[in-house]
Design an enzyme around this catalytic site. Structure first.
Site, short mmCIF file in Angstrom:
data_model
loop_
_atom_site.label_atom_id
_atom_site.label_comp_id
_atom_site.label_asym_id
_atom_site.label_seq_id
_atom_site.Cartn_x
_atom_site.Cartn_y
_atom_site.Cartn_z
N ALA A 70 0.88 -1.17 0.00
CA ALA A 70 0.00 0.00 0.00
C ALA A 70 0.91 1.21 0.00
O ALA A 70 1.07 1.92 1.00
CB ALA A 70 -0.92 0.00 1.21
N GLY A 72 0.55 3.67 -2.06
CA GLY A 72 -0.32 4.84 -2.20
C GLY A 72 0.04 5.72 -3.37
O GLY A 72 -0.18 6.92 -3.35
N CYS A 126 -5.64 0.87 -8.96
CA CYS A 126 -4.85 0.68 -7.73
C CYS A 126 -5.80 0.38 -6.55
O CYS A 126 -6.62 1.23 -6.19
CB CYS A 126 -4.03 1.92 -7.41
SG CYS A 126 -3.09 1.72 -5.89
N LYS A 160 -5.34 -0.47 -17.70
CA LYS A 160 -4.97 -1.53 -16.75
C LYS A 160 -6.07 -1.72 -15.71
O LYS A 160 -6.49 -0.75 -15.06
CB LYS A 160 -3.65 -1.17 -16.06
CG LYS A 160 -3.20 -2.25 -15.07
CD LYS A 160 -1.81 -1.96 -14.55
CE LYS A 160 -1.36 -3.00 -13.54
NZ LYS A 160 -0.02 -2.74 -13.04
C1 LIG Z 1 5.56 -2.48 -4.70
C2 LIG Z 1 4.55 -2.44 -5.81
C3 LIG Z 1 4.22 -1.21 -6.39
C4 LIG Z 1 3.29 -1.15 -7.42
N1 LIG Z 1 3.01 0.06 -7.99
C5 LIG Z 1 2.15 0.11 -9.06
C6 LIG Z 1 1.91 1.32 -9.74
O1 LIG Z 1 2.48 2.37 -9.44
N2 LIG Z 1 1.03 1.30 -10.78
C7 LIG Z 1 0.38 0.16 -11.20
O2 LIG Z 1 -0.39 0.20 -12.16
N3 LIG Z 1 0.62 -1.02 -10.59
C8 LIG Z 1 1.48 -1.07 -9.54
N4 LIG Z 1 1.75 -2.27 -8.94
C9 LIG Z 1 1.12 -3.50 -9.48
C10 LIG Z 1 2.03 -4.20 -10.49
O3 LIG Z 1 2.31 -3.37 -11.60
C11 LIG Z 1 1.39 -5.51 -10.98
O4 LIG Z 1 0.15 -5.23 -11.60
C12 LIG Z 1 1.16 -6.49 -9.85
O5 LIG Z 1 2.21 -6.44 -8.90
C13 LIG Z 1 1.04 -7.94 -10.36
O6 LIG Z 1 2.22 -8.37 -10.96
P1 LIG Z 1 3.32 -9.27 -10.18
O7 LIG Z 1 2.55 -10.38 -9.51
O8 LIG Z 1 4.26 -9.73 -11.23
O9 LIG Z 1 3.95 -8.39 -9.17
C14 LIG Z 1 2.66 -2.35 -7.89
C15 LIG Z 1 3.01 -3.58 -7.30
C16 LIG Z 1 3.93 -3.63 -6.28
C17 LIG Z 1 4.28 -4.98 -5.68
#
Ligand SMILES: Cc1cc2nc3c(=O)[nH]c(=O)nc-3n(C[C@H](O)[C@H](O)[C@H](O)COP(=O)(O)O)c2cc1C
Length: 300
Positions: A70, A72, A126, A160
């Site tokens: 989170a 944010g 988000c 997204k």
């Molecule tokens: C630490 C962290 C920060 C993230 N920040 C964003 C973000 O700024 N914008 C966004 O669209 N998704 C964000 N996500 C989601 C990722 O882009 C992705 O959709 C999600 O983690 C699933 O992929 P994964 O299982 O390979 O991590 C974030 C995820 C994590 C873990």
């Protein structure tokens, strides 16, 4: 040798593996590093019209099946990011992830980057920032955001989504009708962790978004369903961590892949490693290029 480049929405990605928004890519220098490490294209951390501080810590916790974060949507704002970007040149497509609280926030922010990025990814999902996730609770709001952006910029726009709220297929169809060039599926899923010794939630924001292996089959299901129902390319995201998981997403219908949580565990050469392994897989299995693999799990 099988061709590993991927063409999506008029852009040529040197391989299908992109960093998922937010894990790395908070600064142009980290994007440059991802380019050097072999990413097929780049996605920035989500940027907003005005700077945003994000939540107080702890903002992330590791659980047995991934991470809950989170953060944010902390970011320096799109104008500052643009200033930083002008000092860099990228050889691979650069996608700016953008979020806002209203449709005009999105279109203003995308316009500020119009001459400096190759495409946009609209973060409508988000889970820990309600003002943002609520935008995809209704088809009309999705359509308003996407059409306002597609009307004002002439670059590809990807939307997204998460699986929270409205069915992801309905969200994607609304985005497609409003002119989106592709769908990114999926964002994180609402989750929490409790610290037993403190008897309270670990995250300051209490609720965060779950990513990593736990969400992989859910993301795969989303991509599979989307492939049947929409006619624009899908970017698969959620728990991709190995060649096998990557191939599953391509077979389900993803044309490109975003990898996030695994970047916290593996060295950044994972982009090169996955690309090499995919090249080998394509050759051994008789696929001439990546696109021949896209959607094969749906049959003829
Ligand atoms: C630490 C962290 C920060 C993230 N920040 C964003 C973000 O700024 N914008 C966004 O669209 N998704 C964000 N996500 C989601 C990722 O882009 C992705 O959709 C999600 O983690 C699933 O992929 P994964 O299982 O390979 O991590 C974030 C995820 C994590 C873990």
């Amino acid at each position: 040798m099988s061709n590993i480049t991927v063409n999506v929405a008029g852009l040529t990605f040197r391989n299908p593996f992109l960093p998922a928004a937010g894990i790395l890519g908070s600064t142009p220098s980290s994007l440059k590093r991802l380019e050097r490490e072999g990413a097929g294209g780049l996605v920035t951390k989500s940027l907003s019209l005005h700077p945003r501080a994000g939540y107080k810590g702890p903002v992330i916790v590791e659980v047995e099946c991934g991470f809950i974060n989170a953060i944010g949507l902390a970011n320096p704002g799109v104008t500052k990011f643009r200033e930083w970007l002008t000092e860099y040149k990228f050889e691979i497509p650069l996608i700016a992830s953008i979020y806002g609280y209203t449709a005009s926030d999105f279109s203003e922010a995308t316009n500020i980057l119009a001459d400096i990025v190759d495409a946009y990814e609209l973060n409508l999902s988000c889970p820990s920032v309600t003002e943002v996730s609520s935008l995809s609770e209704e088809r009309e709001k999705i359509a308003e955001v996407v059409s306002q952006v597609t009307d004002s910029v002439d670059k590809p726009v990807f939307a997204k989504f998460s699986i929270e709220g409205l069915n992801i297929v309905e969200k994607a169809k609304a985005a497609e009708r409003a002119g989106a060039s592709g769908i990114v599926a999926i964002n994180t899923i609402k989750a929490m962790e409790i610290d037993v010794s403190l008897a309270k939630p670990v995250l300051k924001n209490e609720i965060g978004g779950l990513s990593g292996p736990a969400i992989r089959p859910i993301a795969l299901r989303s991509v599979y369903e989307l492939y049947r129902e929409v006619n624009i390319p899908i970017i698969g995201c959620g728990g991709i961590s190995s060649l096998e998981s990557a191939v599953k997403f391509l077979m389900a219908g993803a044309s490109l892949l975003e990898i996030g949580s695994i970047l916290a565990r593996e060295k950044l050469n994972i982009f090169r490693k996955l690309t090499r392994e995919l090249q080998f897989f394509l050759r051994e299995s008789g696929y001439k290029n990546v696109s021949k693999l896209v959607g094969v799990a749906h049959g003829a």
